[in-house]
Write an enzyme that holds these catalytic residues in place. Structure first.
Site, PDB file in Angstrom:
ATOM      1  N   GLY A  74      -2.901  -6.183   7.402  1.00 48.46           N
ATOM      2  CA  GLY A  74      -2.547  -6.557   6.479  1.00 48.46           C
ATOM      3  C   GLY A  74      -3.979  -4.942   5.619  1.00 48.46           C
ATOM      4  N   PRO A 125      -0.816  -2.295  12.408  1.00 44.98           N
ATOM      5  CA  PRO A 125      -0.676  -1.731  11.242  1.00 44.98           C
ATOM      6  C   PRO A 125       0.414  -1.485  10.442  1.00 44.98           C
ATOM      7  CG  PRO A 125      -2.059  -0.107  12.613  1.00 44.98           C
ATOM      8  CD  PRO A 125      -1.486  -0.842  13.854  1.00 44.98           C
ATOM      9  N   ARG A 169       1.935  -1.115   6.322  1.00 40.47           N
ATOM     10  CA  ARG A 169       1.707  -0.734   5.323  1.00 40.47           C
ATOM     11  C   ARG A 169       0.139   0.503   5.275  1.00 40.47           C
ATOM     12  NH1 ARG A 169       2.380  -3.790   0.567  1.00 40.47           N
ATOM     13  NH2 ARG A 169       2.256  -5.659   1.907  1.00 40.47           N
ATOM     14  N   CYS A 182      22.783  -7.551 -12.704  1.00 41.24           N
ATOM     15  CA  CYS A 182      22.288  -8.126 -14.076  1.00 41.24           C
ATOM     16  C   CYS A 182      21.735  -9.083 -13.238  1.00 41.24           C
ATOM     17  CB  CYS A 182      23.946  -8.550 -13.624  1.00 41.24           C
ATOM     18  SG  CYS A 182      25.044  -9.586 -15.426  1.00 41.24           S
TER      19      CYS A 182
END
Length: 416
Positions: A239, A275, A277, A344
């Site tokens: 986190g 861990p 990120r 799109c």
């Protein structure tokens, strides 16, 4: 220190000029730095020092085999949420006894495979899941090591989609129900209770909620010990965030781990961290090329060859990531642009309201794309996914080739 730097006005990944990489491998393109990966992982490992424990990289952040192999070779453990991620870890050379299996929906075959290879433990999210693990372990005649994921009802103060520690979230067992859960788990013949787990959310830039959650866990650990249930580890999840914006300050990894160790050491508890990120985000960029510039009364749009299927975070979370020109230029007019893709959908954007001096054909780098970038990519609009490469100094490796249309159609058949 960043491994993505400008040299004579050209962005480099370690010793490699990014325009040269695009000429060789095409655009859009994910570029990873081996040096950055190892540097961030080593920060965690050094901070853990001689305290018993595991640094388990969260595979969901980036599951590329090249990335996983670099970390496995450096001694990392791994946090997985599916049997597919387990197989990736094993194929990358990761040790199964350094794997923790998280997630709310583990299937029977996934549990069986994890037990067969001998993972470190399951992070259990509910009593029905615990009973299923016990049943599968009984069939295999083994003991299943488990850690209960406790929900401490702590607000992580992050985006609602990546907040996981509140009672309204689907994760874990409420802390007030945890003691009864442990007693029931302790009575199951093929369950070995080894720890307690907590993960309150992602992209946390303030460690105060984590300290509050740790207080709750340790109160539980002490009550369990008094009743005869001795745990061996505390898993504080992952986190920790990164500084996507200039006004965001990434947490001090070393100070955070030192604080946890000071609380665990008197109790003789080992530490598990997950861990993702904070290890891999800064180690990657997403490179995309401007296809055309569309100027309007209210908005100017830079249409690029990358899209939300390649990098979903901005469309999914409204996430903000830095956008930098790959080649610095002078003498152009700076205008405010939305960086959009060809899909799109109005939600197909990579960045909004960025002041840039652009021309058709320019290359742009979306920074900090190593985490939750390619791993969340799709083939929406029948778009082949980008290539992934890794640089190590001046050396370059293609760690995932670009998909072709034949790849996308190979699994499909005509109608009856």
């Amino acid at each position: 220190m960043s491994t993505f730097v400008y040299r004579q006005g050209v962005l480099h990944a370690e010793a490699c000029a990014v325009p040269d990489l695009v000429r060789q491998f095409g655009s859009p393109l994910y570029v990873y730095s081996k040096q950055a990966l190892l540097s961030q992982f080593q920060r965690y490992q050094d901070a853990l020092d001689d305290h018993d424990g595991l640094i388990c990289f969260a595979v969901k952040a980036n599951s590329n085999l090249g990335v996983l192999k670099v970390l496995a070779d450096a001694g990392a453990g791994f946090d997985i949420v599916s049997v597919g991620e387990l197989e990736r870890v094993l194929r990358a050379g990761g040790r199964p006894d350094r794997v923790v299996f998280s997630g709310v929906g583990k299937q029977r075959d996934e549990i069986a495979r994890a037990l067969a290879v001998g993972i470190h433990c399951f992070n259990v999210e509910s009593y029905p899941e615990l009973e299923l693990i016990n049943t599968v372990a009984m069939e295999l005649k083994v003991q299943a090591p488990v850690s209960l994921r406790v929900n401490p009802n702590v607000d992580a103060g992050t985006h609602p989609y990546i907040s996981t520690g509140l009672k309204a979230n689907k994760f874990g067992v409420p802390v007030e129900d945890a003691e009864a859960f442990y007693r029931r788990a302790n009575d199951l013949q093929h369950i070995e209770v080894v720890g307690v787990d907590c993960h309150i959310g992602s992209q946390l830039t303030d460690t105060a909620p984590l300290a509050e959650a740790l207080d709750s866990l340790l109160e539980l650990v002490d009550r369990l010990a008094a009743s005869g249930i001795k745990l061996s580890h505390v898993d504080m999840g992952g986190g920790l965030g990164v500084s996507y914006k200039d006004d965001e300050q990434a947490p001090d990894i070393e100070a955070y781990i030192e604080y946890i160790k000071s609380r665990l050491a008197p109790r003789g508890l080992s530490l598990v961290l997950e861990p993702g990120r904070s290890i891999v985000a800064d180690a990657g960029i997403f490179v995309t090329q401007v296809q055309l510039l569309k100027e309007g009364e209210e908005k100017n749009f830079a249409v690029v060859d990358g899209a939300m299927n390649d990098l979903l975070r901005p469309a999914l979370y409204g996430a903000w990531q830095r956008v930098q020109p790959v080649t610095m230029t002078e003498g152009r007019d700076v205008r405010t642009w939305d960086i959009v893709g060809p899909i799109c959908e109005t939600g197909d954007f990579l960045a909004k309201d960025r002041d840039l001096a652009l021309q058709t054909g320019d290359l742009l780098a979306i920074m900090q794309a190593g985490a939750y970038g390619f791993v969340m990519a799709s083939n929406y609009n029948t778009r082949p996914r980008a290539a992934e490469i890794m640089v190590d100094g001046a050396a370059v490796a293609l760690v995932r080739r670009r998909e072709t249309l034949d790849d996308l159609l190979a699994l499909e058949q005509g109608a009856l």
